[in-house]
Design a protein around this motif. Structure first.
Motif, PDB file in Angstrom:
ATOM      1  N   UNK A  50       0.880  -1.363  -0.315  1.00  0.00           N
ATOM      2  CA  UNK A  50      -0.024   0.172  -0.273  1.00  0.00           C
ATOM      3  C   UNK A  50       0.971   0.962  -0.638  1.00  0.00           C
ATOM      4  N   UNK A  51       1.974   1.147   0.629  1.00  0.00           N
ATOM      5  CA  UNK A  51       3.257   2.459   0.233  1.00  0.00           C
ATOM      6  C   UNK A  51       3.848   2.502  -0.692  1.00  0.00           C
ATOM      7  N   UNK A  52       3.759   1.129  -1.447  1.00  0.00           N
ATOM      8  CA  UNK A  52       4.437   1.859  -2.468  1.00  0.00           C
ATOM      9  C   UNK A  52       3.121   2.491  -3.737  1.00  0.00           C
ATOM     10  N   UNK A  53       1.894   1.646  -3.814  1.00  0.00           N
ATOM     11  CA  UNK A  53       0.914   2.837  -4.467  1.00  0.00           C
ATOM     12  C   UNK A  53       1.083   4.193  -3.594  1.00  0.00           C
ATOM     13  N   UNK A  54       0.956   4.323  -2.739  1.00  0.00           N
ATOM     14  CA  UNK A  54       1.191   5.613  -1.955  1.00  0.00           C
ATOM     15  C   UNK A  54       2.150   6.574  -2.398  1.00  0.00           C
ATOM     16  N   UNK A  55       3.193   5.672  -2.718  1.00  0.00           N
ATOM     17  CA  UNK A  55       4.247   6.216  -3.201  1.00  0.00           C
ATOM     18  C   UNK A  55       3.562   7.220  -4.833  1.00  0.00           C
ATOM     19  N   UNK A  56       3.888   6.143  -5.654  1.00  0.00           N
ATOM     20  CA  UNK A  56       3.309   6.436  -6.838  1.00  0.00           C
ATOM     21  C   UNK A  56       2.260   7.536  -7.139  1.00  0.00           C
TER      22      UNK A  56
ATOM     23  N   UNK B  94      -3.740  -1.879 -10.542  1.00  0.00           N
ATOM     24  CA  UNK B  94      -5.363  -0.877  -9.954  1.00  0.00           C
ATOM     25  C   UNK B  94      -6.533  -1.638  -9.433  1.00  0.00           C
ATOM     26  N   UNK B  95      -5.971  -3.120  -8.992  1.00  0.00           N
ATOM     27  CA  UNK B  95      -6.708  -3.679  -8.591  1.00  0.00           C
ATOM     28  C   UNK B  95      -6.744  -3.096  -6.259  1.00  0.00           C
ATOM     29  N   UNK B  96      -6.080  -1.884  -6.721  1.00  0.00           N
ATOM     30  CA  UNK B  96      -5.981  -1.849  -5.326  1.00  0.00           C
ATOM     31  C   UNK B  96      -7.656  -1.388  -5.063  1.00  0.00           C
ATOM     32  N   UNK B  97      -8.300  -1.431  -3.539  1.00  0.00           N
ATOM     33  CA  UNK B  97      -9.337  -1.419  -3.141  1.00  0.00           C
ATOM     34  C   UNK B  97      -9.313   0.676  -4.122  1.00  0.00           C
TER      35      UNK B  97
ATOM     36  N   UNK C 191     -11.087   6.076  -7.925  1.00  0.00           N
ATOM     37  CA  UNK C 191     -11.737   6.955  -6.780  1.00  0.00           C
ATOM     38  C   UNK C 191     -10.384   7.969  -6.154  1.00  0.00           C
ATOM     39  N   UNK C 192      -9.385   7.706  -5.664  1.00  0.00           N
ATOM     40  CA  UNK C 192      -8.176   7.676  -5.842  1.00  0.00           C
ATOM     41  C   UNK C 192      -6.881   9.118  -6.756  1.00  0.00           C
ATOM     42  N   UNK C 193      -7.439   8.126  -7.429  1.00  0.00           N
ATOM     43  CA  UNK C 193      -6.842   9.000  -8.906  1.00  0.00           C
ATOM     44  C   UNK C 193      -7.403  10.666  -8.930  1.00  0.00           C
ATOM     45  N   UNK C 194      -8.850  10.452  -8.884  1.00  0.00           N
ATOM     46  CA  UNK C 194      -9.823  10.873  -9.358  1.00  0.00           C
ATOM     47  C   UNK C 194      -9.107  12.287  -8.264  1.00  0.00           C
ATOM     48  N   UNK C 195      -9.647  12.137  -7.393  1.00  0.00           N
ATOM     49  CA  UNK C 195      -8.675  13.171  -5.851  1.00  0.00           C
ATOM     50  C   UNK C 195      -8.863  13.344  -6.382  1.00  0.00           C
ATOM     51  N   UNK C 196      -7.087  12.339  -6.234  1.00  0.00           N
ATOM     52  CA  UNK C 196      -5.624  13.751  -6.146  1.00  0.00           C
ATOM     53  C   UNK C 196      -5.776  14.260  -6.998  1.00  0.00           C
ATOM     54  N   UNK C 197      -6.010  14.129  -8.710  1.00  0.00           N
ATOM     55  CA  UNK C 197      -6.397  15.387  -9.769  1.00  0.00           C
ATOM     56  C   UNK C 197      -7.259  16.501  -9.355  1.00  0.00           C
ATOM     57  N   UNK C 198      -8.145  16.213  -8.671  1.00  0.00           N
ATOM     58  CA  UNK C 198      -8.995  17.728  -8.429  1.00  0.00           C
ATOM     59  C   UNK C 198      -8.053  18.505  -7.228  1.00  0.00           C
ATOM     60  N   UNK C 199      -7.495  17.447  -6.046  1.00  0.00           N
ATOM     61  CA  UNK C 199      -7.324  18.211  -4.978  1.00  0.00           C
ATOM     62  C   UNK C 199      -5.777  18.626  -6.180  1.00  0.00           C
ATOM     63  N   UNK C 200      -4.899  18.507  -6.818  1.00  0.00           N
ATOM     64  CA  UNK C 200      -3.904  19.429  -7.435  1.00  0.00           C
ATOM     65  C   UNK C 200      -4.493  20.276  -8.388  1.00  0.00           C
ATOM     66  N   UNK C 201      -5.424  20.333  -9.098  1.00  0.00           N
ATOM     67  CA  UNK C 201      -5.895  21.444  -9.449  1.00  0.00           C
ATOM     68  C   UNK C 201      -6.395  22.268  -8.365  1.00  0.00           C
ATOM     69  N   UNK C 202      -7.171  22.477  -7.552  1.00  0.00           N
ATOM     70  CA  UNK C 202      -7.046  23.320  -6.309  1.00  0.00           C
ATOM     71  C   UNK C 202      -6.236  24.286  -6.077  1.00  0.00           C
TER      72      UNK C 202
ATOM     73  N   UNK D 251      -8.898   0.495   2.918  1.00  0.00           N
ATOM     74  CA  UNK D 251      -9.609   1.583   2.189  1.00  0.00           C
ATOM     75  C   UNK D 251      -8.046   1.771   0.852  1.00  0.00           C
ATOM     76  N   UNK D 252      -7.273   1.178   0.953  1.00  0.00           N
ATOM     77  CA  UNK D 252      -6.242   1.099  -0.026  1.00  0.00           C
ATOM     78  C   UNK D 252      -5.167   2.352   0.141  1.00  0.00           C
ATOM     79  N   UNK D 253      -5.254   3.532  -1.122  1.00  0.00           N
ATOM     80  CA  UNK D 253      -4.497   4.398  -0.734  1.00  0.00           C
ATOM     81  C   UNK D 253      -5.595   5.848  -0.939  1.00  0.00           C
ATOM     82  N   UNK D 254      -6.779   5.434  -1.226  1.00  0.00           N
ATOM     83  CA  UNK D 254      -7.781   6.400  -0.456  1.00  0.00           C
ATOM     84  C   UNK D 254      -7.354   7.446   0.808  1.00  0.00           C
ATOM     85  N   UNK D 255      -7.093   6.825   2.080  1.00  0.00           N
ATOM     86  CA  UNK D 255      -7.035   8.006   2.865  1.00  0.00           C
ATOM     87  C   UNK D 255      -5.786   9.023   1.926  1.00  0.00           C
ATOM     88  N   UNK D 256      -4.033   8.744   1.412  1.00  0.00           N
ATOM     89  CA  UNK D 256      -3.932   9.427   1.014  1.00  0.00           C
ATOM     90  C   UNK D 256      -4.059  10.668   0.041  1.00  0.00           C
TER      91      UNK D 256
END
Length: 535
Positions: free
Chosen positions: A48-54, A144-147, A151-162, A211-216
């Protein structure tokens, strides 16, 4: 003609106070992150930390390509008035009144950089679209099979634009050296991010939910939202009586030919374009290790390396990053004031020498003590999941990388502030060569040699050493053109200090990474402390 010493002293004094506040920001930010990591590390798997790094690399990449070249260009814009720090006396109405009486050139200068900040926002949308497409398309099946991955990618994208939306506030803070306000806002945002990540991971652990990487991702979102709210509240009172707008505004000037669409200075647009193409290569070199790991290693290896870089690079982010950022502002102020003063280059050199000398002395401490102490500290902090010889050895090797990172950062900060467009193009060419060499070496070390993350650290050391050597050659030629010189003897520690440090490193290395005997460790540390007396 010489620039009045008082002006140079004012710039350097403002630099010192600003650097202190930026270091405080980094310390507070990393302290919050460190505490949060310690609370969740024992329940967090390396995968999970590895996916969080990505995900972090994805977030950083959008921001970097959207704003880095614009920020660098803005720092080369001469500022013709006093800083808000110099005028500030505790009364926001009084500071606003003083700033509102400034001459028209200052108003144009401020509005120019604010308009340029909106280019960062406009660049964010195509950058986010491109990186989101690439990241989701080339992600491995395991990732891609990480829970909650999409949704995490979409939220991170919005966060970067904000986060890009705070650029107009940020450039005003930088131009008027409002470092105290920046420190308050960014520290509060870092706290909210750490609190969000920590609470979500702890909740998922208590409820036995994955929650996968959703908290990040939600952590990035809370950070961006906190920045927007914080800067708006901090700047709303100060902007009420300024003669420029925080919105994209047409510039009224006697010579509109120097502006694109009557809003963007042609000189800054040209410079940012040159820097942008250079930044592509620079980003590949800076984040190349994370990219190589993502492409060539497992998620567990990526998580272990992420832990090593987070702990091993803590000093770099807390101390080196604020110094580099502040020094880049100082160098730009001294060397791009719009006039050629004879003592500006000397003042910039003095500032550079002070930092290089401090880095040299710090390296003498890091080389012997870092590889010995860090693995032992990790065994206390990380728990049984992370207290392995592989992780300890990796952290020890990472300590050797930190001084190279420091010297490269400050020398490239000077280059980015002093280089002409032709110099930047030449640097981009050489960085292209360095990038190709880095990729080849990483492939040989990781795939052919099978050295994994250890090999990547040595590749990074070689990469930083070569880039620093190129920057040092630029520094020598620059100071030569300005009637000065730069020699290694001006900032390097004495030879006997290096010898003592090397002997201490050898003695401590003989103790081994797994030696946890208290008395043996204390004897080694007491013996090696003697070399400090030779410094």
């Amino acid at each position: 003609m010489s620039q009045p010493d008082g002006n140079v002293d004012r710039i350097r004094a403002s630099s010192a106070s600003g650097m202190t506040l930026l270091i405080i920001v980094q310390i507070a930010s990393r302290l919050f992150t460190f505490i949060a990591n310690q609370l969740i590390l024992r329940t967090l798997s390396p995968a999970i930390l590895g996916v969080g790094t990505q995900l972090e690399l994805y977030f950083i990449s959008i921001l970097y390509f959207s704003r880095e070249s614009i920020r660098t260009a803005i720092q080369r814009q001469p500022f013709l008035g006093k800083s808000a720090t110099a005028l500030y006396d505790g009364d926001h109405d009084r500071i606003s009144a003083k700033l509102s009486r400034k001459a028209q050139p200052q108003t144009i200068s401020s509005q120019s950089v604010i308009n340029m900040a909106y280019l960062s926002i406009s660049m964010g949308f195509p950058s986010a679209l491109i990186f989101a497409t690439l990241y989701t398309h080339f992600a491995s099946q395991e990732v891609s099979e990480t829970p909650f991955y999409l949704a995490s990618v979409a939220i991170t994208t919005v966060a970067s634009l904000m986060e890009l939306c705070v650029e107009p506030f940020f450039v005003v803070v930088q131009q008027y050296t409002l470092y105290k306000k920046r420190a308050i806002v960014e520290t509060a945002a870092a706290f909210m991010k750490s609190l969000t990540v920590c609470c979500l991971f702890l909740w998922s652990s208590l409820k036995d939910r994955d929650l996968g990487v959703l908290p990040f991702a939600l952590g990035y979102l809370s950070y961006s939202l906190s920045l927007i709210c914080g800067y708006y509240l901090a700047m709303s009172k100060l902007t009420s009586r300024w003669r420029f707008s925080l919105l994209l505004t047409k510039i009224r000037s006697s010579d509109n030919s120097i502006y694109l669409a009557d809003r963007f200075p042609r000189r800054l647009v040209t410079l940012s374009t040159n820097v942008f193409f250079q930044s592509i290569v620079k980003h590949l070199l800076t984040q190349g290790d994370a990219m190589m790991l993502a492409a060539m290693t497992s998620l567990e290896d990526q998580g272990i390396y992420s832990l090593a870089s987070n702990y091993g690079g803590l000093l770099a982010r807390v101390l080196f990053q604020p110094i580099e950022e502040n020094s880049r502002t100082v160098f730009s102020s001294l060397l791009n004031s719009g006039k050629q003063y004879t003592n500006n280059a000397s003042a910039a050199k003095a500032h550079l020498i002070e930092i290089l000398r401090a880095y040299g002395m710090l390296s003498v401490f890091i080389f012997p003590l870092g590889p010995y102490l860090v693995p032992r500290i990790l065994s206390l902090l990380g728990g049984h999941k992370w207290a392995s010889p592989e992780v300890g050895s990796l952290l020890s090797h990472y300590c050797y990388y930190i001084p190279f990172l420091a010297f490269n950062g400050i020398t490239e900060a000077f280059v980015s502030s002093a280089a002409s467009p032709s110099d930047l193009r030449r640097q981009a060419y050489w960085m292209g060569v360095f990038s190709a060499s880095f990729a080849l070496a990483a492939y040989l070390f990781l795939k052919v040699g099978g050295l994994g993350a250890h090999g990547l650290i040595w590749v990074n050391i070689i990469n930083m050493a070569v880039r620093t050597a190129w920057s040092f050659m630029f520094l020598r030629s620059y100071f030569f053109l300005h009637g000065s010189s730069l020699a290694l003897a001006e900032f390097c520690p004495r030879p006997r200090t290096w010898v003592a440090g090397a002997l201490s490193s050898i003695i401590l290395a003989r103790q081994g990474h797994d030696d946890t005997n208290y008395h043996t460790s204390m004897k080694a540390l007491i013996f090696c402390a003697g070399y400090i007396l030779l410094m």
